[in-house]
Design an enzyme around this catalytic site. Structure first.
Site, PDB file in Angstrom:
ATOM      1  N   ASN A   9       0.878  -1.068   0.045  1.00  0.00           N
ATOM      2  CA  ASN A   9      -0.006  -0.075   0.160  1.00  0.00           C
ATOM      3  C   ASN A   9       1.067   1.269   0.153  1.00  0.00           C
ATOM      4  O   ASN A   9       1.505   1.407   1.028  1.00  0.00           O
ATOM      5  CB  ASN A   9      -0.773  -0.007   1.392  1.00  0.00           C
ATOM      6  N   TRP A  10       1.014   1.649  -1.206  1.00  0.00           N
ATOM      7  CA  TRP A  10       1.882   3.075  -1.245  1.00  0.00           C
ATOM      8  C   TRP A  10       1.102   4.245  -0.656  1.00  0.00           C
ATOM      9  O   TRP A  10       2.047   5.306  -0.279  1.00  0.00           O
ATOM     10  CB  TRP A  10       2.051   3.415  -2.711  1.00  0.00           C
ATOM     11  N   LYS A  11       0.082   4.151  -0.275  1.00  0.00           N
ATOM     12  CA  LYS A  11      -0.512   5.433   0.555  1.00  0.00           C
ATOM     13  C   LYS A  11      -0.391   6.806  -0.382  1.00  0.00           C
ATOM     14  O   LYS A  11      -0.369   6.598  -1.701  1.00  0.00           O
ATOM     15  CB  LYS A  11      -0.131   5.588   2.081  1.00  0.00           C
ATOM     16  N   HIS A  92      -9.581   1.552   4.809  1.00  0.00           N
ATOM     17  CA  HIS A  92      -8.517   1.641   5.607  1.00  0.00           C
ATOM     18  C   HIS A  92      -8.666   2.817   6.752  1.00  0.00           C
ATOM     19  O   HIS A  92      -9.333   3.703   6.798  1.00  0.00           O
ATOM     20  CB  HIS A  92      -7.427   2.094   4.637  1.00  0.00           C
ATOM     21  N   GLU A  94      -6.812   4.779   7.930  1.00  0.00           N
ATOM     22  CA  GLU A  94      -6.413   6.324   7.673  1.00  0.00           C
ATOM     23  C   GLU A  94      -7.793   7.279   6.943  1.00  0.00           C
ATOM     24  O   GLU A  94      -7.626   8.263   7.151  1.00  0.00           O
ATOM     25  CB  GLU A  94      -5.246   6.346   6.655  1.00  0.00           C
ATOM     26  N   GLU A 141      -5.870  -4.648  10.631  1.00  0.00           N
ATOM     27  CA  GLU A 141      -4.854  -3.833  10.732  1.00  0.00           C
ATOM     28  C   GLU A 141      -5.144  -3.010  12.049  1.00  0.00           C
ATOM     29  O   GLU A 141      -5.957  -2.132  12.088  1.00  0.00           O
ATOM     30  CB  GLU A 141      -4.737  -2.734   9.770  1.00  0.00           C
ATOM     31  N   GLY A 147       2.580   2.297  10.825  1.00  0.00           N
ATOM     32  CA  GLY A 147       3.442   3.128  10.485  1.00  0.00           C
ATOM     33  C   GLY A 147       4.218   3.444  11.842  1.00  0.00           C
ATOM     34  O   GLY A 147       4.828   4.496  12.053  1.00  0.00           O
ATOM     35  N   SER A 178       3.052  -2.244  10.473  1.00  0.00           N
ATOM     36  CA  SER A 178       4.652  -2.393  10.401  1.00  0.00           C
ATOM     37  C   SER A 178       5.107  -4.019   9.971  1.00  0.00           C
ATOM     38  O   SER A 178       5.805  -4.265  10.866  1.00  0.00           O
ATOM     39  CB  SER A 178       4.935  -2.161  12.018  1.00  0.00           C
ATOM     40  N   GLY A 199       2.760  -1.363   4.337  1.00  0.00           N
ATOM     41  CA  GLY A 199       2.728   0.223   3.760  1.00  0.00           C
ATOM     42  C   GLY A 199       4.144   0.646   3.570  1.00  0.00           C
ATOM     43  O   GLY A 199       4.566   0.835   2.650  1.00  0.00           O
ATOM     44  N   GLY A 200       4.742   1.104   4.494  1.00  0.00           N
ATOM     45  CA  GLY A 200       6.191   1.762   4.535  1.00  0.00           C
ATOM     46  C   GLY A 200       7.059   0.936   3.749  1.00  0.00           C
ATOM     47  O   GLY A 200       7.899   1.328   3.199  1.00  0.00           O
TER      48      GLY A 200
HETATM   49  P1  PGA Z   1       2.760   0.196   7.601  1.00  0.00           P
HETATM   50  O1  PGA Z   1       1.018   0.335   6.949  1.00  0.00           O
HETATM   51  O2  PGA Z   1       3.205  -1.047   7.201  1.00  0.00           O
HETATM   52  O3  PGA Z   1       3.592   1.417   7.158  1.00  0.00           O
HETATM   53  O4  PGA Z   1       2.525  -0.008   9.269  1.00  0.00           O
HETATM   54  C1  PGA Z   1       0.405  -0.672   7.128  1.00  0.00           C
HETATM   55  C2  PGA Z   1      -1.101  -0.435   6.711  1.00  0.00           C
HETATM   56  O5  PGA Z   1      -1.367   0.569   6.171  1.00  0.00           O
HETATM   57  O6  PGA Z   1      -2.041  -1.377   7.117  1.00  0.00           O
END
Ligand code: PGA
Length: 217
Positions: A9-11, A92, A94, A141, A147, A178, A199-200
């Protein structure tokens, strides 16, 4: 597990130029099912490039409009996404946190995505979050793990995911929060956990390729 699902997930990251460079540097031979969830602006150029390079990466959007075509300024709808991608992430944390998305709105988004034949990864923060009918994959999640560098323990993630499966009858449930090349095997080696949503760790092509390789051990 023979074929884990690894959904990057590049966000809200990367320009077209940066995305092209990422793909040039992404080199991995894998049996995993690899997906990339990218900003709307990157769907078209990435689709062309992935086809050109014959890569087996499935593309997805990170959101979808709860409405059809029409007077909804700024919204990108399911019919538009389906031209360019097969998947969409809905719900998500976010989106819930920064954009005020409610369970009712998310259910509308699921309806729209289904109507156009998009496959859905639906995110939940724990086993008590309602899941609309028709989603293909659920991502567990926990908000505190996103993150932060503090992932859930594989034991707890496995327990929550088993509870989600029992409640929803959705057979594919993945973990997000993470995930790194170092910890991915501890998650996907659990029978209940069908894959991960990094994500990251998906932003750097070498790190993401390494994460995929480590998921197969
Ligand atoms: P992250 O994001 O790997 O940066 O913690 C995970 C997610 O968005 O589910």
């Amino acid at each position: 597990m023979s074929k884990p699902l690894i959904a990057g997930n590049w966000k809200s990251n990367k320009t077209v130029g940066e995305a092209m460079e990422w793909l040039q540097n992404f080199k991995v031979v894998t049996t995993a099912q690899v997906m990339l969830f990218v900003p709307f602006t990157l769907l078209h150029p990435l689709k062309k490039k992935i086809e050109g390079l014959h890569l087996s990466i499935e593309l997805g959007a990170q959101d979808v409009s709860p409405f059809d075509d029409g007077a909804y300024t700024g919204a990108v709808n399911a019919r538009q996404i389906k031209e360019l991608a097969d998947w969409v992430i809905i719900g998500h944390s976010e989106r819930r946190q920064h954009f005020g998305e409610t369970d009712a709105m998310l259910a509308q988004k699921v309806d729209q995505a289904k109507k156009e034949g998009l496959q859905i990864i639906y995110c939940v923060q724990d086993e008590n979050i309602p899941v609309p009918l028709g989603v293909d994959v659920i991502a567990y999640e926990p908000v505190w793990a996103i993150g932060t560098g503090k992932s859930d323990s594989p034991e707890n993630a496995s327990e929550v995911i088993s509870a989600i499966k029992a409640k929803t009858h959705v057979s594919s449930v993945i973990y997000g929060g993470s995930v790194t090349p170092e910890n991915v095997a501890s998650f996907v080696s659990r029978e209940a956990i069908d894959g991960v949503l990094p994500g990251g760790a998906s932003l750097d092509p070498e790190k993401f390729a390494n994460l995929i390789l480590c998921s197969q051990k």
